[in-house]
Design a protein around this motif. Sequence first.
Motif, PDB file in Angstrom:
ATOM      1  N   PRO A   1      -7.033 -16.664  -0.070  1.00  0.00           N
ATOM      2  CA  PRO A   1      -7.046 -18.030  -0.589  1.00  0.00           C
ATOM      3  C   PRO A   1      -7.577 -18.985   0.474  1.00  0.00           C
ATOM      4  O   PRO A   1      -7.330 -18.789   1.667  1.00  0.00           O
ATOM      5  CB  PRO A   1      -5.565 -18.299  -0.885  1.00  0.00           C
ATOM      6  CG  PRO A   1      -5.005 -16.946  -1.192  1.00  0.00           C
ATOM      7  CD  PRO A   1      -5.725 -16.001  -0.274  1.00  0.00           C
TER       8      PRO A   1
ATOM      9  N   ALA B   1      -9.965 -22.961  -8.442  1.00  0.00           N
ATOM     10  CA  ALA B   1      -9.014 -23.895  -7.850  1.00  0.00           C
ATOM     11  C   ALA B   1      -7.583 -23.463  -8.144  1.00  0.00           C
ATOM     12  O   ALA B   1      -6.704 -23.555  -7.288  1.00  0.00           O
ATOM     13  CB  ALA B   1      -9.259 -25.313  -8.380  1.00  0.00           C
ATOM     14  N   ARG B   2      -7.350 -22.995  -9.342  1.00  0.00           N
ATOM     15  CA  ARG B   2      -6.010 -22.555  -9.716  1.00  0.00           C
ATOM     16  C   ARG B   2      -5.531 -21.413  -8.828  1.00  0.00           C
ATOM     17  O   ARG B   2      -4.333 -21.225  -8.607  1.00  0.00           O
ATOM     18  CB  ARG B   2      -6.001 -22.102 -11.175  1.00  0.00           C
ATOM     19  CG  ARG B   2      -4.982 -22.808 -12.027  1.00  0.00           C
ATOM     20  CD  ARG B   2      -4.487 -21.878 -13.115  1.00  0.00           C
ATOM     21  NE  ARG B   2      -4.059 -20.632 -12.544  1.00  0.00           N
ATOM     22  CZ  ARG B   2      -4.340 -19.436 -13.020  1.00  0.00           C
ATOM     23  NH1 ARG B   2      -5.065 -19.312 -14.095  1.00  0.00           N
ATOM     24  NH2 ARG B   2      -3.909 -18.357 -12.411  1.00  0.00           N
ATOM     25  N   LEU B   3      -6.485 -20.619  -8.339  1.00  0.00           N
ATOM     26  CA  LEU B   3      -6.136 -19.482  -7.486  1.00  0.00           C
ATOM     27  C   LEU B   3      -6.161 -19.844  -6.001  1.00  0.00           C
ATOM     28  O   LEU B   3      -6.007 -18.968  -5.150  1.00  0.00           O
ATOM     29  CB  LEU B   3      -7.111 -18.330  -7.755  1.00  0.00           C
ATOM     30  CG  LEU B   3      -7.099 -17.778  -9.185  1.00  0.00           C
ATOM     31  CD1 LEU B   3      -8.235 -16.775  -9.371  1.00  0.00           C
ATOM     32  CD2 LEU B   3      -5.754 -17.123  -9.509  1.00  0.00           C
ATOM     33  N   GLY B   4      -6.390 -21.115  -5.695  1.00  0.00           N
ATOM     34  CA  GLY B   4      -6.416 -21.517  -4.285  1.00  0.00           C
ATOM     35  C   GLY B   4      -7.722 -21.173  -3.591  1.00  0.00           C
ATOM     36  O   GLY B   4      -7.806 -21.191  -2.371  1.00  0.00           O
ATOM     37  N   LEU B   5      -8.759 -20.849  -4.369  1.00  0.00           N
ATOM     38  CA  LEU B   5     -10.087 -20.581  -3.809  1.00  0.00           C
ATOM     39  C   LEU B   5     -10.924 -21.843  -3.936  1.00  0.00           C
ATOM     40  O   LEU B   5     -10.776 -22.615  -4.888  1.00  0.00           O
ATOM     41  CB  LEU B   5     -10.747 -19.412  -4.546  1.00  0.00           C
ATOM     42  CG  LEU B   5     -10.075 -18.059  -4.296  1.00  0.00           C
ATOM     43  CD1 LEU B   5     -10.472 -17.038  -5.359  1.00  0.00           C
ATOM     44  CD2 LEU B   5     -10.418 -17.534  -2.897  1.00  0.00           C
TER      45      LEU B   5
END
Lengths: 360, 360
Positions: free
Chosen positions: A8, A29-33
């Motif tokens: 991430p 974005a939801r995955l912190g990428l």
Amino acid sequence: MKPEALPPGSVIGMLGGGQLGRMMALAAARLGLRVHVYCPDPASPAFEVAAAHTVAAYDDAAALAAFAEAVDVVTYEFENVPAATAAVLAAHRPLFPDAHALATAQDRVAEKTFLRAAGVAVADFHAIDGVGDVDAAIATCGLPAILKTRRFGYDGKGQAKVATRDNLVAAVAALGGRDLVLERLVPFALELSAIVVRGAAGDVAVYDVGENRHENHILKETVVPARVAPETRAAADALGRRIAERLGYVGVLGVEMFLVRDEAGERLVVNELAPRVHNSGHWTEDGAVTSQFENHVRAVAGWPIGSTARTGDTVMENLIGDEAADWLAIVSDPDARLHLYGKTEARPGRKMGHVNRVRR
Amino acid sequence: MKPEALPPGSVIGMLGGGQLGRMMALAAARLGLRVHVYCPDPASPAFEVAAAHTVAAYDDAAALAAFAEAVDVVTYEFENVPAATAAVLAAHRPLFPDAHALATAQDRVAEKTFLRAAGVAVADFHAIDGVGDVDAAIATCGLPAILKTRRFGYDGKGQAKVATRDNLVAAVAALGGRDLVLERLVPFALELSAIVVRGAAGDVAVYDVGENRHENHILKETVVPARVAPETRAAADALGRRIAERLGYVGVLGVEMFLVRDEAGERLVVNELAPRVHNSGHWTEDGAVTSQFENHVRAVAGWPIGSTARTGDTVMENLIGDEAADWLAIVSDPDARLHLYGKTEARPGRKMGHVNRVRR
């Protein structure tokens, strides 16, 4: 050995800033990428939701090199990425889907040749690089048939239906005289698509096959599951897997197919591959455990792919041109899930958004 | 008369740039709405996914005025918005939830006074503004009891359990001597929360009540539906509606409650209101038709609220501090839906992300 998964905070470089890039950026974005979008259009819908963006031409070697240095992996939202652009980027960073998958999907002749070698049914076809190829092409494909440009066609552009030899000769000239392909007309009952995802570790899954309805050569509606025999669904799944595996593919792949119904039953003829997330997979945002956008991001980041299980029967409707003006009626329907792309100008034929209706 | 709904492309001004603002910005983008985030912290997680952002202090009147001019409506992701800030903004643009709701929720005495007047059970309480109030407070609340600051408490900060009069006198001094409140200790079996949403047109809905488990005063897990009697679920729904209606509330409201079980059965005591999306509502992203984030955006934009129907039994687990380091194991679990907030530094006690596990 499994490839290393990007942690991430890593940055995914995205070529293209349209709605597909936008929805991938939201999923990342939801995955912190983080996503860095590269697009020549300063009004790209994806810019607003991306951590960074570059406005530059696809042949700007300096901008491409700086972009590649700023990201950890590169992917794209459209299949017409120039080969030279892909080569520049791939020299710096991993590119998924890779240059081989891109080149195969960019050229109708290479694509059909690959598919046939993989044991996947395609329409009879014959390359045309001048009037001298016309008779052999007719012998292979019959008439009427469809003449297409080998490259850069979309939404029905760059193709013509031809009924006679004279038609064909005229159409060959009209489409530029070379780099064309004649294809046998497939008497299809339905247009279907399989959305396939394959991870960098080789894990692969196929979403339930969808049934597509077009209007004016633009996708209007996808119904999932497709109203076909269970054996046909299984066949679509199997051929999707086979194609992704044979290509060594990483990411989401759209497989467009014709369903032919005759006395022998139902059979599938693959029409086209899209080496990217696909409009006919937009239903997965609301009708599947993991959306195609998230799964593409997972795959290119080296993460395991997520469950493609369907959570309900879903109908996806594209909002084209001024159809998006109905947004208030749509959000007033408790069964409708609205997605808008942030485009300001509703030109005719322009995809402005879509609606998913899920029956659980 | 229904309020006018802001058209797609409109700009929602968001005070606060943490994970709640980030998730609201992602939800807004899906609907074609733009978000402008205002936050003093230049490393705010919400900035990356917002169309625009302002880095400025909450008491910077010029920056606030410019921000207000740039947006169509203002909302916030945290309840400690200074009243002066809210007033400056509300002078320029609609503010939802409004200044009255904000002021009520910011002060434990005002909040409990309002709730009691609305017929909602709260713990006995008594305001303390000096040692002179101690005996009356003990007479009202008994001992042991909990002393709290009236304002700005969160995650167990700004409160102390007191067992004797001497304890209380010492705690009053330790917490500043004034603007305090003593509350009767509620012997609760469970902590519950109701996530309520009310639209600008007065349409209101309550998500299925969740059961919360805390660790070190920080929410660790929410289980939905809560394991309580059906009558209790209905009671939570009813009191959530009543509170939102009495406040003339617009947006998502978190209602934190205690469940008391005794010989008479189950009853609810409301502990606190959060005038914003709430951590215990994060399950709605994967376990409900419309997430709390989308519904807050819809409400403040004047859109009809979306269905709050639950699509499965859901457990939400917060990832705190270095727990987010397990991201690869989490995304390898097909039943887990990972959400990370893009925070780079995993300080102890810091909320880094969450995981939803849905059983359909």
